[in-house]
Design an enzyme around this catalytic site. Structure first.
Site, PDB file in Angstrom:
ATOM      1  N   CYS A   1      -8.828 -10.910   4.997  1.00  0.00           N
ATOM      2  CA  CYS A   1      -8.816  -9.761   5.802  1.00  0.00           C
ATOM      3  C   CYS A   1      -9.926  -9.465   6.464  1.00  0.00           C
ATOM      4  O   CYS A   1      -9.594  -8.761   7.402  1.00  0.00           O
ATOM      5  CB  CYS A   1      -7.998  -8.308   3.862  1.00  0.00           C
ATOM      6  SG  CYS A   1     -10.222  -7.953   4.082  1.00  0.00           S
TER       7      CYS A   1
ATOM      8  N   GLY B   1       0.809  -1.300  -0.005  1.00  0.00           N
ATOM      9  CA  GLY B   1      -0.512  -0.303   0.018  1.00  0.00           C
ATOM     10  C   GLY B   1       0.652   0.983  -0.090  1.00  0.00           C
ATOM     11  O   GLY B   1       0.734   2.648  -0.340  1.00  0.00           O
TER      12      GLY B   1
ATOM     13  N   GLU C   1      -7.315  -0.908   0.220  1.00  0.00           N
ATOM     14  CA  GLU C   1      -7.660  -1.980   1.558  1.00  0.00           C
ATOM     15  C   GLU C   1      -7.231  -2.637   1.517  1.00  0.00           C
ATOM     16  O   GLU C   1      -6.632  -3.087   0.944  1.00  0.00           O
ATOM     17  CB  GLU C   1      -9.299  -2.385  -0.018  1.00  0.00           C
ATOM     18  CG  GLU C   1      -9.975  -1.881  -0.796  1.00  0.00           C
ATOM     19  CD  GLU C   1     -11.555  -1.166   1.118  1.00  0.00           C
ATOM     20  OE1 GLU C   1     -11.416  -2.087   1.701  1.00  0.00           O
ATOM     21  OE2 GLU C   1     -12.104   0.345   0.597  1.00  0.00           O
TER      22      GLU C   1
END
Ligand code: NAD
Length: 443
Positions: free
Chosen positions: A248, A197, A214
């Site tokens: 997740c 990320g 996300e």
């Protein structure tokens, strides 16, 4: 023209031409693309399930419920919202000359990049794609190289069913992702690890491209003294060990007091036995670890606290038994990184105050979960911690409700999507203000 072999820059140029031409903006195009995506999923469900089985040992039931039909439901929701979303919303304005009128138009952003992970390779590539198309964007999807069968199937099917001038799939690993990230996009939607990320956000900064990230993290489960432990264990085990813990939203670790921990341990063992039988390696609903690298990483986390159940596996078939570890010290490796596998550590705290302190002393998780019968505990957890979501009574169920924004906060992500929230994520809310030449009645 094959999108599979085209270089990222030529793909993006083609998509930008399509977007600039205006073809993706009308409601008719959006409806057509969403309907075609729905037909693709429905018509190729068996092939998709086979690919998911090949990549992750996913059962057919899971492949349909959590991937194929899950995306179909999302598409149906988006189709239902579309007309109202595209209608400009009139706004009464102050501070402007008399007679001014204004409306907010929800307009597409342009060319969107979707980078997907391997754990739900169909769902997490196509949910954001559906949102991007519903909002009238052109889009490139980069599936995960770690789910090669699903990636290849999406790369074959999407250009056949969707408008190939405006939608493309580019296959490849981190190198390909970075080539794509070097291009100028109007939005980047990334699902994956927190570490990558950062790479995505850095690349996006070069072009001032907005991002939705996300990401992952360690989602805690607080089990209160008054929780009904048999029910708690049943729901905890289902949320934790589905997809072999590679979700997740899976609960990462349990926080509870020592007496509750002792009572919870046998309930967890019983719940696992009920769900997967005496030998989970033969249970059709129990998945495999995606790669030997991840298997080795997880094997390295097992030496912590006391093993209640599991702790064994087979590297060749990437089977890791559902594992529960008790009395795990807060500084053990398994408590320092996201587990993302079938290992559930239990760390003991004295009670709610210490649990809240424990959670707040760490990176912000995607979710805080709790099993409690106490309203004050619920209130304090919801108000006193920061996370993507708070869920009482059933971990991971939040993904089932497209009415709720799905996303993290801080290290677990930026932005949110699903349903109307996807339309918002992939649109610009553009005020269109019309001021008359003279004040007084409008021209
Ligand atoms: P990952 O970050 O390794 O890979 C995801 C994607 O990024 C892949 O398409 C991959 O090719 C690409 N990538 C990998 N390294 C890259 C690099 N250096 N530069 C550019 N691109 C790169 O993640 P993963 O292992 O596939 O997924 C697991 C992680 O994703 C977990 O942390 C999990 O919590 C998180 N996750 C989050 C959500 C969510 O919705 N919040 C959903 C699923 C997974």
């Amino acid at each position: 023209m094959s999108v599979l072999t085209a270089a990222p820059d030529s793909v993006v140029t083609r998509l930008r031409t399509a977007f600039t031409s205006g073809r993706t903006r009308p409601a008719a195009w959006r409806v057509q693309q969403l309907t075609a995506l729905r037909a693709l999923l429905d018509g190729h469900r068996a092939e998709l399930a086979d690919a998911l089985h090949q990549d992750l040992g996913k059962s057919r039931t899971d492949a349909f419920a959590v991937e194929v039909d899950f995306v179909i439901r999302e598409i149906d929701g988006l189709l239902g919202h579309l007309e109202a979303w595209m209608e400009p919303q009139s706004v009464a304005v102050s501070g402007c000359p008399a007679g001014s009128t204004a409306a907010v138009h929800n307009v597409p952003l342009g060319v969107v990049l979707v980078v997907a992970p391997w754990n739900y390779p169909v769902q997490l590539a196509l949910l954001p794609l559906a949102g991007a198309l519903a909002a009238g964007n052109a889009a490139v999807v980069k599936p995960s190289e770690l789910a090669p069968a699903s990636s290849a199937l999406l790369a074959r099917l999407l250009p056949l069913h969707l408008d190939a001038e405006a939608v493309a799939v580019v296959e490849g690993g981190p190198g390909t992702a970075q080539e794509l990230l070097a291009q100028r996009f109007d939005h980047i939607f990334y699902t994956g690890s927190t570490a990558v990320g950062r790479v995505v956000m850095r690349a996006a900064a070069e072009h001032l491209t907005p991002v939705t990230l996300e990401l992952g993290g360690k989602s805690p489960v607080f089990v209160d003294r008054d929780a009904p432990l048999a029910h708690t264990a049943k729901r905890l085990v289902r949320a934790k060990f589905t997809n072999a813990g590679q979700a997740c939203v899976a609960p990462d670790y349990v926080l509870t007091d020592p007496a509750t921990a002792r009572a919870l341990e046998p309930e967890l063992v019983r719940a696992l036995h009920r769900l997967y039988g005496p030998d989970p390696s033969t249970a059709p609903g129990y998945g495999r670890i995606v790669s030997t690298r991840h298997f080795d990483r997880l094997a390295g986390l097992l030496d912590a606290g006391r093993t209640v159940t599991g702790g064994t596996g087979d590297r060749d078939s990437r089977y890791l038994a559902p594992t529960v570890l008790a009395e795990v010290p807060a500084d053990a490796p398994v408590m320092r990184e996201e587990v993302f596998g079938p290992v559930l550590p239990i760390t003991e705290v004295s009670g709610l105050d210490e649990a809240i302190g424990f959670i707040n002393a760490r990176e912000r998780p995607l979710a805080v979960y709790a099993f409690t019968g106490n309203d004050e505990t619920r209130r304090r957890l919801a108000a006193g911690t920061t996370s993507g979501a708070v869920v009482f009574g059933m971990p991971a169920v939040q993904v089932m409700a497209p009415e709720l924004p799905f996303g993290g906060v801080g290290a677990s992500g930026t932005g949110a999507y699903r349903g109307l929230h996807s339309l918002a994520a992939f649109s610009h809310r553009k005020p269109v203000l019309d001021v008359p030449f003279r004040s007084g009645p409008r021209r």
